[in-house]
Design a protein around this motif. Structure first.
Motif, PDB file in Angstrom:
ATOM      1  N   MET A  69       6.405   3.979   2.083  1.00 14.70           N
ATOM      2  CA  MET A  69       5.953   5.096   2.184  1.00 14.70           C
ATOM      3  C   MET A  69       5.877   5.801   0.917  1.00 14.70           C
ATOM      4  O   MET A  69       6.565   5.692  -0.159  1.00 14.70           O
ATOM      5  N   ASN A  70       4.709   6.282   0.599  1.00 19.44           N
ATOM      6  CA  ASN A  70       4.421   6.630  -0.755  1.00 19.44           C
ATOM      7  C   ASN A  70       4.657   8.169  -0.983  1.00 19.44           C
ATOM      8  O   ASN A  70       4.756   8.629  -2.188  1.00 19.44           O
ATOM      9  N   LEU A  71       5.013   8.893   0.026  1.00 20.24           N
ATOM     10  CA  LEU A  71       5.206  10.338  -0.137  1.00 20.24           C
ATOM     11  C   LEU A  71       6.671  10.346  -0.548  1.00 20.24           C
ATOM     12  O   LEU A  71       7.664   9.927   0.142  1.00 20.24           O
ATOM     13  N   SER A  72       7.049  11.184  -1.693  1.00 11.20           N
ATOM     14  CA  SER A  72       8.652  11.333  -2.004  1.00 11.20           C
ATOM     15  C   SER A  72       8.988  12.424  -0.953  1.00 11.20           C
ATOM     16  O   SER A  72       8.335  13.280  -0.503  1.00 11.20           O
ATOM     17  N   ARG A  73      10.157  12.521  -0.784  1.00 12.05           N
ATOM     18  CA  ARG A  73      10.907  13.663   0.084  1.00 12.05           C
ATOM     19  C   ARG A  73      10.381  14.937  -0.488  1.00 12.05           C
ATOM     20  O   ARG A  73      10.062  15.852   0.365  1.00 12.05           O
ATOM     21  N   PRO A 115      -1.938  12.649   3.833  1.00  9.45           N
ATOM     22  CA  PRO A 115      -0.655  13.360   3.694  1.00  9.45           C
ATOM     23  C   PRO A 115      -0.558  14.485   4.703  1.00  9.45           C
ATOM     24  O   PRO A 115       0.271  15.073   5.237  1.00  9.45           O
ATOM     25  N   TYR A 116      -1.939  15.167   4.925  1.00  7.35           N
ATOM     26  CA  TYR A 116      -1.851  16.448   5.872  1.00  7.35           C
ATOM     27  C   TYR A 116      -1.665  16.003   7.222  1.00  7.35           C
ATOM     28  O   TYR A 116      -1.263  17.267   8.144  1.00  7.35           O
ATOM     29  N   LEU A 117      -1.307  14.829   7.485  1.00 10.89           N
ATOM     30  CA  LEU A 117      -0.982  14.614   9.054  1.00 10.89           C
ATOM     31  C   LEU A 117       0.457  15.159   9.463  1.00 10.89           C
ATOM     32  O   LEU A 117       0.776  15.205  10.507  1.00 10.89           O
ATOM     33  N   GLU A 118       1.337  15.330   8.467  1.00  7.67           N
ATOM     34  CA  GLU A 118       2.643  15.743   8.462  1.00  7.67           C
ATOM     35  C   GLU A 118       2.709  17.059   8.908  1.00  7.67           C
ATOM     36  O   GLU A 118       3.824  17.616   9.267  1.00  7.67           O
ATOM     37  N   TYR A 119       1.721  17.800   9.095  1.00  6.06           N
ATOM     38  CA  TYR A 119       1.812  18.974   9.140  1.00  6.06           C
ATOM     39  C   TYR A 119       0.436  19.613  10.078  1.00  6.06           C
ATOM     40  O   TYR A 119      -0.548  19.943   9.543  1.00  6.06           O
ATOM     41  N   SER A 137       5.086   9.664   8.384  1.00  2.25           N
ATOM     42  CA  SER A 137       5.642   9.156   7.209  1.00  2.25           C
ATOM     43  C   SER A 137       7.214   9.526   7.441  1.00  2.25           C
ATOM     44  O   SER A 137       8.154   8.775   6.981  1.00  2.25           O
ATOM     45  N   ASP A 138       7.649  10.606   8.093  1.00  2.59           N
ATOM     46  CA  ASP A 138       8.951  10.804   8.253  1.00  2.59           C
ATOM     47  C   ASP A 138       9.433  10.114   9.317  1.00  2.59           C
ATOM     48  O   ASP A 138      10.771   9.737   9.039  1.00  2.59           O
ATOM     49  N   ILE A 139       8.797   9.277  10.126  1.00  2.00           N
ATOM     50  CA  ILE A 139       9.483   8.364  11.169  1.00  2.00           C
ATOM     51  C   ILE A 139       9.856   7.048  10.098  1.00  2.00           C
ATOM     52  O   ILE A 139      10.805   6.603  10.432  1.00  2.00           O
TER      53      ILE A 139
END
Ligand code: FAD
Length: 468
Positions: free
Chosen positions: A1-5, A160-164, A220-222
């Motif tokens: 996963m490339n996004l940091s928390r 990354p916009y899929l997280e919201y 990503s959070d999953i």
């Protein structure tokens, strides 16, 4: 996963510091007066008391807004469903089971004094059978998804916009519009499919769904929680959250109630006419927050304008069912997972059972069943019984015709539109509905079927609702 928390929290705007769930906030609703003629006067009428509606109602009160929730069932919680075994008193969550380990979720449960623990999935023994024949699939073992998950994470990082919500770029990337099966083949992600299928239960024919919906659900959070561990309630009773919320909201919830008509056009307030067990009531609210599945049939009586009617009329839905089987003959510690003998990536053929799994309660198994389209409860129960019996007839494992200790349809489940509609800007237009006609929207159709992510989405939306 490339996004940091940190990046992810910034993206969704809900860092730990941004969320302050208070338990002792004054309830403005306590002071809300009923106007003459029995009108219920509130700042916000929340339609639907599931994950999104319940969260919104409590948090809006904390933000100084008075609320009333209209819920058609006799309880809050929506897809959260807890079965209590009369023989042992043991409880069993057969709807929502796990949450993401993130500050918002921990604070939400802490607020109601409900202890959480890292979720553990009982090992037991698992058979992989094709429920169409009842036969075990020879030599099948699920692939180790490790390397494929890392590759999948790289793909996710492109979007990354899929997280919201559904704030998609224009044009929508072509990869997100590919049927997920094609996306998997294109990027060599075959080994990730069984894991995605496990998380994507209820989403219909996953390989045919536009990749957009799969990646929103398995995001990503999953991936992060797969590494660090999900949360579940220590008391194995997820409904406790909603029972406590109901107690707190008190008269601000109208259970067993349905909207008969709305008038969001005239006057200062919207008028929402509701049938309640105590008779018809009119809610006068400055704002309406819709959290129910926005299908035309479910919005009967709403004064929808042309755009709303056009958009909601494009949604189609999948179907998802859950139940508890008694006396199936299956050993208490055995899971039987549906695996297609000859299907792409061995995905289960739908309509069909996803899995029958142990419950920790003697003689009881949980069954999950999915279909791309709605079926009658009777048809689903008959197919589940037949599936169990086929396992016995094929000699895979001895079985008997089971009873249903409980059974529930969670249909409509996933709401989707075809790839062509997404490409043509469906979600851009859907986004313009927020705040239009005094109405806001939250819930799975505006993000994805995941309670934790829906709470985050709602949390971000609420200041806008409160300020308007
Ligand atoms: C079997 C199952 C297992 C799941 N497991 C998990 C899990 O482990 N973790 C997780 O995060 N998510 C899980 N989910 C998904 C999760 O439940 C949903 O994402 C979440 O409940 C969606 O919240 P919502 O508020 O949009 O809808 P809901 O929770 O369904 O709430 C909608 C509410 O509106 C009410 N309603 C509907 N129509 C009307 C109407 N016309 N008038 C008034 N009220 C109406 C419904 O009764 C319901 O209470 C699971 C779902 C199912 C079915």
């Amino acid at each position: 996963m490339n996004l940091s928390r940190k990046e992810m929290l910034r993206l969704i705007g809900t860092g730990a510091g941004a969320v302050a769930l208070g338990s002792a906030a004054a309830s403005p609703a306590a002071g809300a007066e009923a106007r003459g003629g029995g009108d219920i006067v509130r700042d916000v009428a929340v339609i639907g008391g599931g994950a999104a509606g319940t969260y919104a109602a409590i948090r809006l009160r904390e933000l100084g807004q008075s609320v009333v929730v209209v819920e058609r069932n006799g309880r809050l919680g929506g897809h959260t469903q807890t079965y209590t075994d009369p023989a042992t008193g043991g409880t069993l969550d057969i709807g929502v089971v796990v949450w993401h380990d993130q500050p918002l979720v921990r604070q939400w449960f802490e607020r109601f004094d409900i202890p959480l623990q890292k979720a553990s999935f009982s090992a037991g023994q698992t058979l992989y059978a094709d429920y169409r024949t009842g036969r075990e699939v020879p030599g099948y073992t699920p692939p180790n998804p490790g390397a494929a998950l890392a590759l999948y994470g790289e793909q996710l990082a492109r979007f990354p916009y899929l997280e919201y919500g559904f704030e998609l770029p224009d044009p929508v990337p072509a990869d997100l519009l590919l049927p997920f099966g094609d996306f998997v083949r294109k990027h060599g992600l075959d080994e990730v499919v069984p894991t995605v299928v496990q998380f994507g239960q209820g989403l219909g024919d996953l390989l045919r769904q536009p990749t957009l919906y799969v990646m929103k659900n398995f995001g990503s959070d999953i991936l992060r929680n797969l590494q660090t561990g999900f949360l579940s309630t220590s008391r194995r009773n997820n409904s406790e959250l909603y029972e406590k919320a109901l107690t707190e909201l008190g008269d601000d919830v109208l259970l067993n109630s349905r909207v008969v008509s709305t008038d969001r056009d005239g006057g200062r307030d919207a008028a929402v006419r509701v049938d309640t067990p105590a008779g018809p009531r009119t809610i006068r609210a400055r704002k309406v927050l819709v959290t129910i599945p926005p299908l035309l049939g479910n919005l009967d009586g709403f004064d929808l304008d042309g755009l709303e009617r056009n958009l909601f009329g494009q949604f189609r839905n999948s179907a998802y069912y859950t139940g508890v089987l008694r006396n199936s003959g299956l050993p208490d510690n055995l899971s039987v997972r549906n695996v297609g003998l000859d299907t792409p990536f061995n995905t289960p053929q739908l309509p069909g059972v996803y899995v029958i799994s142990p419950t920790g309660l003697p003689g009881l198994h949980n069954v999950k069943f999915g279909s791309p389209v709605a079926l009658s409860d009777r048809a689903v129960q008959n197919e589940i019984r037949a599936s169990v019996l086929r396992l016995g007839e094929a000699g895979t494992v001895p079985t008997m015709s089971p009873d249903f200790a409980t059974f529930a349809s969670h249909t409509p489940f996933e709401l989707t539109v075809p790839a062509a509609a997404v490409r043509a800007g469906f979600y851009r237009r859907l986004g313009t509905l927020q705040g239009r006609n005094r109405t806001y929207y939250s819930g799975a159709a505006f993000h994805t079927h995941d309670s934790s992510l829906i709470w985050q989405f709602t949390e971000t939306l609420l200041p806008r609702v409160a300020a308007s």
